[in-house]
Each structure stands twice: as structure tokens, then as C-alpha cells.
Scaffold this motif. Structure first.
Motif, mmCIF file in Angstrom:
data_model
loop_
_atom_site.group_PDB
_atom_site.id
_atom_site.type_symbol
_atom_site.label_atom_id
_atom_site.label_comp_id
_atom_site.label_asym_id
_atom_site.label_seq_id
_atom_site.Cartn_x
_atom_site.Cartn_y
_atom_site.Cartn_z
ATOM 1 N N UNK A 178 0.745 -1.152 0.066
ATOM 2 C CA UNK A 178 -0.084 -0.050 -0.065
ATOM 3 C C UNK A 178 0.943 1.272 0.005
ATOM 4 N N UNK A 179 1.904 0.999 0.876
ATOM 5 C CA UNK A 179 3.148 2.287 0.687
ATOM 6 C C UNK A 179 3.346 2.610 -0.565
ATOM 7 N N UNK A 180 4.018 1.547 -1.248
ATOM 8 C CA UNK A 180 4.597 1.801 -2.530
ATOM 9 C C UNK A 180 3.242 2.144 -3.686
ATOM 10 N N UNK A 181 2.366 1.472 -3.406
ATOM 11 C CA UNK A 181 1.160 1.991 -4.257
ATOM 12 C C UNK A 181 1.134 3.693 -4.252
ATOM 13 N N UNK A 182 0.830 4.253 -2.940
ATOM 14 C CA UNK A 182 0.908 5.555 -2.524
ATOM 15 C C UNK A 182 1.987 6.473 -3.313
ATOM 16 N N UNK A 183 3.059 5.983 -3.240
ATOM 17 C CA UNK A 183 4.368 6.496 -3.679
ATOM 18 C C UNK A 183 4.179 6.640 -5.073
ATOM 19 N N UNK A 184 3.825 5.499 -6.038
ATOM 20 C CA UNK A 184 3.832 5.623 -7.259
ATOM 21 C C UNK A 184 2.659 6.643 -7.736
ATOM 22 N N UNK A 185 1.597 6.744 -7.118
ATOM 23 C CA UNK A 185 0.498 7.560 -7.520
ATOM 24 C C UNK A 185 1.293 8.988 -7.147
ATOM 25 N N UNK A 186 1.966 9.305 -6.276
ATOM 26 C CA UNK A 186 2.332 10.717 -5.941
ATOM 27 C C UNK A 186 1.715 11.536 -5.546
ATOM 28 N N UNK A 187 0.741 11.181 -4.687
ATOM 29 C CA UNK A 187 -0.043 12.284 -4.081
ATOM 30 C C UNK A 187 0.502 12.801 -3.236
ATOM 31 N N UNK A 188 0.351 14.215 -3.005
ATOM 32 C CA UNK A 188 0.878 14.871 -1.893
ATOM 33 C C UNK A 188 0.275 14.470 -0.388
ATOM 34 N N UNK A 189 1.390 14.197 0.361
ATOM 35 C CA UNK A 189 0.887 13.584 1.810
ATOM 36 C C UNK A 189 1.240 14.761 2.898
#
Length: 274
Positions: A178-189
Motif C-alpha cells: 500500500x505504501x509503494x502504491x501511494x508513492x507511485x501515485x505521487x499524491x501530496x501527503x
């Protein structure tokens, strides 16, 4: 499992992240080049420096693409510094273990628009060394007024291989994926990071990391019940703390850590230090 070809090709943590990336058809080398990790430790939380670290990252062009609270344990510490921890003294390990338990930590995943060098290499240089005497005004640790060698407030993996290895130390599957997926999507966290910082720091009493302040605070508790003269040297402070522990006299855990991290030996004799 994909072919590794890394200095960590027999390291379980590194392999687990590589396997997760392969299962998601994410190129390992590209991911590792474009991302870095930053661990904001409990000493950053206690001194209310987490928010300042986030501001510093943004001001220096970094982009936060992931933010996650992590409660460090002694197993995290030994995994993160596995290749160097044997150089640490027993005293340092004990203080580090107590520090880890003071509060949750914050793990940030960050990127940077300049692709000329791996983000992890850039961030490690920008962070500055653990030794306070070697820091420069442009370093993050200098900006955070990070105190002793141990109480340096932030940790980053040094290079892309280390990024992949540390990811699976912090994040077991399925969270890792899930962390990898969020990184790939590149949303501002960034907003997530600010919310987590508020949740961590709001539950803590803000304390100073200054040695003199710690000594004054500890002496207020010891002076009236211990029967000591106020310690004047590091050796005397350590002896007073040890005596207080034997007598069952409570000493504020944070101020004890500040004093001990200032005076206890950090490196085994003959080691190069870490």
C-alpha cells in the motif's frame, strides 16, 4: 523473486521490498532512485521538532508522498543499524531502546524534482552528520538544534539500496504494498504528515534537549531527597543517576536520556564509530 544484483542480495528486508515492487510491476531501480525515507524519532517529537523538519523539507524542494506513524521497538533499531550496531556500546543500546519507547515516530517518504542524483543521497547530505561538531548551518540537523550524537532527531537511509531495505523494516505486507502504491501515485501527503505530527506531539509535554536544562530539572528532583552535592562532572551525573535508580527515586525519562547521551560512551573501543 526478481534478480537482485545488490550489496544486499542476501538481506531479507531488501528482498521483501524488491519482491513487492516486482509483484506490482514497479521498476526497482527507478523507484529507489526517485524516493527517500526520513525517520523523525522520539527526540524530535519530545522537543516539538517534527513540524519544523517538515517545513524544512518543503523549503528545500522536497515533496512528501507518504507519511506513517511507527512505534519503534528494539527490534527496529537492530534491523535498521544491523551492519553497524555491533560498534555501539551496551550503554548506547540501552539509551537508544529507552528513547524509542518515549513516543511514536514518523516515517516520511519523499521525492525531489532534481533527478540528477538519487533522492536518498541528496537527503543524506542535506541532513548532516550525527556528530554535532561536524554539522553546518545548511544542514537539517543544525536547523533542528539536534543535540547529542544520539539525540540527532532524524535518520535517513544513505542510498537507494538502503531505501528499499528500510521500507520493509518499517512496513510489513500488506502495508508495504500500500505504501509503494501511494508513492507511485505521487499524491501530496503533506497534510497527512501534519496531522500525524499533531497527533503525536499533542500527547507529549514539550521538553528541552539542552543539557544544562536537563541537569537543572533532574537536580530539582534529586537535590532534596538524594543526599548528594550537585554533580559537577559527567561522571558525577552518571553516578547520581545510577544511585537514584538503585534507591527507586524517579527521574524524568527524557532528561535522564539527555544526560546519559551526553556522557556515556557511544562507540566500542577501537571502532570507527557510526
Amino acid at each position: 523473486m526478481i534478480s537482485i544484483g545488490s550489496r544486499y542480495d542476501s538481506d531479507t528486508y531488501f528482498i521483501e521490498t524488491c519482491d513487492a515492487l516486482a509483484a506490482m510491476n514497479v521498476d526497482r531501480d527507478t523507484f529507489a532512485h526517485e524516493h527517500a525515507l526520513m525517520l523523525l524519532k522520539p527526540d524530535a517529537a519530545v522537543t516539538a521538532a517534527m513540524g519544523s523538519a517538515i517545513t524544512w523539507l518543503l523549503d528545500h524542494g522536497y515533496r512528501i508522498v507518504g507519511a506513517y506513524p511507527v512505534q519503534l521497538t528494539y527490534l527496529h533499531l537492530r534491523a535498521l543499524w544491523y551492519f553497524n550496531w555491533h560498534r555501539a556500546t551496551a550503554e548506547r543500546r540501552r539509551v537508544a531502546d529507552r528513547l524509542a519507547g518515549l513516543s511514536p515516530s514518523l516515517v516520511l517518504v519523499v521525492g525531489h524534482p532534481d533527478g540528477e542524483q538519487p533522492v536518498s543521497v541528496r537527503l543524506t547530505a542535506d541532513k548532516g552528520p550525527a556528530d554535532p561538531a561536524q554539522r553546518q548551518p545548511h544542514h537539517l540537523r543544525h536547523a533542528l538544534a539536534a543535540g547529542t550524537y544520539l539525540l540527532n532527531k532524524v535518520h535517513t537511509p544513505d542510498d537507494p539500496d538502503d531505501v528499499l531495505r528500510e521500507m520493509s523494516i518499517y512496513f510489513p505486507d500488506p502495508q508495504l504494498s500500500a505504501v509503494i502504491s501511494a508513492c507511485v501515485q505521487g499524491a501530496d501527503a503533506t497534510a497527512d504528515a501534519a496531522r500525524i505530527v499533531d497527533g503525536i506531539e499533542s500527547g507529549l509535554d514539550r521538553r528541552s534537549g539542552d543539557l544544562a536544562a536537563a541537569q537543572d530539572a533532574v537536580w530539582q528532583g534529586l537535590g532534596g531527597v538524594g543526599g548528594w552535592d550537585r554533580p559537577r562532572t559527567g561522571e558525577e551525573w552518571l553516578a547520581a543517576l545510577a544511585d537514584a535508580e538503585k534507591r527507586g527515586i524517579d527521574v524524568d525519562p527524557w532528561f535522564r536520556i539527555v544526560i546519559e547521551s551526553s556522557y556515556l560512551p557511544m562507540h566500542r573501543q577501537g571502532s570507527d564509530g557510526i
